[in-house]
Design an enzyme around this catalytic site. Structure first.
Site, PDB file in Angstrom:
ATOM      1  N   MET A 130       0.843  -1.204   0.000  1.00 41.71           N
ATOM      2  CA  MET A 130       0.000   0.000   0.000  1.00 41.71           C
ATOM      3  C   MET A 130       0.878   1.253   0.000  1.00 41.71           C
ATOM      4  O   MET A 130       0.435   2.337   0.361  1.00 41.71           O
ATOM      5  CB  MET A 130      -0.942  -0.012   1.206  1.00 41.71           C
ATOM      6  N   ALA A 138       4.084   3.959   0.843  1.00 38.20           N
ATOM      7  CA  ALA A 138       4.837   4.479   1.987  1.00 38.20           C
ATOM      8  C   ALA A 138       5.908   3.443   2.348  1.00 38.20           C
ATOM      9  O   ALA A 138       5.996   2.965   3.484  1.00 38.20           O
ATOM     10  CB  ALA A 138       3.931   4.802   3.174  1.00 38.20           C
ATOM     11  N   GLU A 140      11.925  -0.324   4.872  1.00 39.65           N
ATOM     12  CA  GLU A 140      12.833  -1.470   4.730  1.00 39.65           C
ATOM     13  C   GLU A 140      12.105  -2.812   4.692  1.00 39.65           C
ATOM     14  O   GLU A 140      12.566  -3.747   4.042  1.00 39.65           O
ATOM     15  CB  GLU A 140      13.861  -1.484   5.871  1.00 39.65           C
ATOM     16  N   HIS A 196       9.147  -3.527   3.360  1.00 39.16           N
ATOM     17  CA  HIS A 196       8.693  -3.765   1.985  1.00 39.16           C
ATOM     18  C   HIS A 196       9.884  -4.085   1.077  1.00 39.16           C
ATOM     19  O   HIS A 196       9.818  -4.984   0.230  1.00 39.16           O
ATOM     20  CB  HIS A 196       8.036  -2.508   1.404  1.00 39.16           C
ATOM     21  N   GLY A 230       4.591 -10.375   3.933  1.00 45.32           N
ATOM     22  CA  GLY A 230       5.365 -10.347   5.170  1.00 45.32           C
ATOM     23  C   GLY A 230       4.653 -11.037   6.324  1.00 45.32           C
ATOM     24  O   GLY A 230       3.427 -10.988   6.430  1.00 45.32           O
ATOM     25  N   ASP A 290       2.147  -9.198   8.840  1.00 38.21           N
ATOM     26  CA  ASP A 290       0.695  -9.384   8.786  1.00 38.21           C
ATOM     27  C   ASP A 290       0.439 -10.889   8.657  1.00 38.21           C
ATOM     28  O   ASP A 290       0.017 -11.366   7.602  1.00 38.21           O
ATOM     29  CB  ASP A 290       0.114  -8.614   7.596  1.00 38.21           C
TER      30      ASP A 290
HETATM   31  P1  AMP Z   1       1.420  -2.935   3.489  1.00 43.47           P
HETATM   32  O1  AMP Z   1       1.964  -1.919   2.568  1.00 43.47           O
HETATM   33  O2  AMP Z   1       1.432  -2.528   4.920  1.00 43.47           O
HETATM   34  O3  AMP Z   1       0.105  -3.515   3.028  1.00 43.47           O
HETATM   35  O4  AMP Z   1       2.455  -4.145   3.418  1.00 43.47           O
HETATM   36  C1  AMP Z   1       2.786  -4.753   2.187  1.00 43.47           C
HETATM   37  C2  AMP Z   1       3.514  -6.034   2.474  1.00 43.47           C
HETATM   38  O5  AMP Z   1       4.716  -5.749   3.178  1.00 43.47           O
HETATM   39  C3  AMP Z   1       2.701  -7.009   3.328  1.00 43.47           C
HETATM   40  O6  AMP Z   1       2.914  -8.327   2.851  1.00 43.47           O
HETATM   41  C4  AMP Z   1       3.300  -6.812   4.677  1.00 43.47           C
HETATM   42  O7  AMP Z   1       3.165  -7.950   5.516  1.00 43.47           O
HETATM   43  C5  AMP Z   1       4.750  -6.564   4.336  1.00 43.47           C
HETATM   44  N1  AMP Z   1       5.411  -5.864   5.430  1.00 43.47           N
HETATM   45  C6  AMP Z   1       5.036  -4.702   5.998  1.00 43.47           C
HETATM   46  N2  AMP Z   1       5.850  -4.395   7.025  1.00 43.47           N
HETATM   47  C7  AMP Z   1       6.763  -5.377   7.097  1.00 43.47           C
HETATM   48  C8  AMP Z   1       7.862  -5.652   7.953  1.00 43.47           C
HETATM   49  N3  AMP Z   1       8.187  -4.830   8.955  1.00 43.47           N
HETATM   50  N4  AMP Z   1       8.587  -6.769   7.741  1.00 43.47           N
HETATM   51  C9  AMP Z   1       8.250  -7.625   6.737  1.00 43.47           C
HETATM   52  N5  AMP Z   1       7.227  -7.437   5.901  1.00 43.47           N
HETATM   53  C10 AMP Z   1       6.487  -6.333   6.073  1.00 43.47           C
END
Ligand code: AMP
Length: 283
Positions: free
Chosen positions: A30, A32, A35, A37, A149, A152
């Site tokens: 999503m 923003a 590290e 991502h 990741g 989640d």
């Molecule tokens: P988001 O942008 O928050 O929807 O996250 C996109 C992907 O990045 C998802 O698969 C998350 O689980 C993963 N992700 C976000 N934060 C982390 C993190 N700190 N360590 C590993 N994967 C992450």
């Protein structure tokens, strides 16, 4: 670096890869980017010929309009970060109508109970929204592998279930949680924390680590009470839930069973910012 806003143009570009038999990896985000991502992107680059990073703040997975509105967005910075890793990455950043069509609504899925606990219990309709957007992204990209990741963790298990119930031929790769130096799990939402909140939010991971130690000798009930007490005595965070669950079914632990793996999960608020984290307890 190629950046596509339209599905058709993305498909055209990827068709060349597909004809050449290249492995396509998708990293849904999503935006923003941080590290955490970028770690997923680097893992994808290691095992795929062509990596697509999607950047799309999915409206149907937010149950709180204010959370959606305040979600950080910075496309230019995200593109720069990705460019620094590899010029070869393709970015897919559609708007909601492009991805969903005219009706921006969730499909309903039967995730076999994985969606009614924890995040699902506290965020109504969240996982139908996640399932819907990931299915749409899979249709647009048709990846061979997709990277998610463990940050989640519940979402990761739900995506595995989604591919099973919808028969989607994609390998789901789970990646470990990247943390700030303090131990706080990296998250786009951390950008909204002030300095004090950011420092104090490390308590979440500290508590999870203590939970892991206690898990060797204490019951789930004991650990639940202990965690609730810890948070009651800590004025900087408000605990939303703590759960110890079976790592596969996500069912709340009642009695430890030999050979099963368990994880501890926390959701807590720092002011109005919702943070989540989890930790494997016995593997
Ligand atoms: P988001 O942008 O928050 O929807 O996250 C996109 C992907 O990045 C998802 O698969 C998350 O689980 C993963 N992700 C976000 N934060 C982390 C993190 N700190 N360590 C590993 N994967 C992450």
């Amino acid at each position: 670096m190629q950046v596509f806003k339209e599905k058709e143009l993305l498909k055209q570009s990827l068709s060349i890869n597909k004809l050449a038999g290249n492995t396509i990896g998708l990293v849904p985000t999503m935006g923003a980017l941080h590290e955490g991502h970028l770690y997923l992107v680097k893992e994808a680059l290691k095992s795929c010929d062509q990596v697509v990073v999607s950047i799309f703040v999915n409206p149907t997975q937010f149950d709180n309009p204010e959370d959606l509105e305040k979600y950080p967005r910075n496309l230019e910075k995200d593109i720069n970060l990705l460019q620094n890793i590899s010029e070869e990455i393709i970015v897919f950043t559609p708007n909601a109508n492009e991805l969903y069509g005219d009706l921006i609504i969730s499909e309903h899925f039967d995730f076999d109970g994985l969606d009614i606990v924890m995040e699902g219990k506290h965020r109504t309709g969240h996982f139908d929204g996640v399932g819907t957007v990931v299915k749409l992204l899979f249709e647009a990209v048709e990846p061979n592998k997709a990277f998610f990741g463990e940050k989640d963790y519940q979402q990761l298990q739900i995506i595995r279930k989604l591919t099973e119930i919808e028969n989607i031929p994609v390998e789901i790769v789970g990646c470990p949680i990247l943390r700030e130096e303090s131990g706080l799990a990296r998250s786009s939402r951390n950008e909204r924390l002030n300095d004090l909140q950011r420092e104090k939010a490390a308590f979440i991971f500290e508590t999870l680590k203590e939970t892991k130690t206690l898990f060797g000798t204490k019951s789930a009930n004991y650990i639940n009470d202990w965690v609730e007490q810890q948070f009651r005595n800590y004025p900087f965070l408000e605990l939303e839930y703590f759960e110890i669950s079976d790592a596969k079914t996500l069912k709340k632990l009642t009695e430890k069973r030999e050979g099963e793996t368990y994880r501890a999960f926390i959701a807590a608020y720092a002011g109005d910012i919702r943070l989540i984290d989890n930790l494997a307890l016995n593997n």
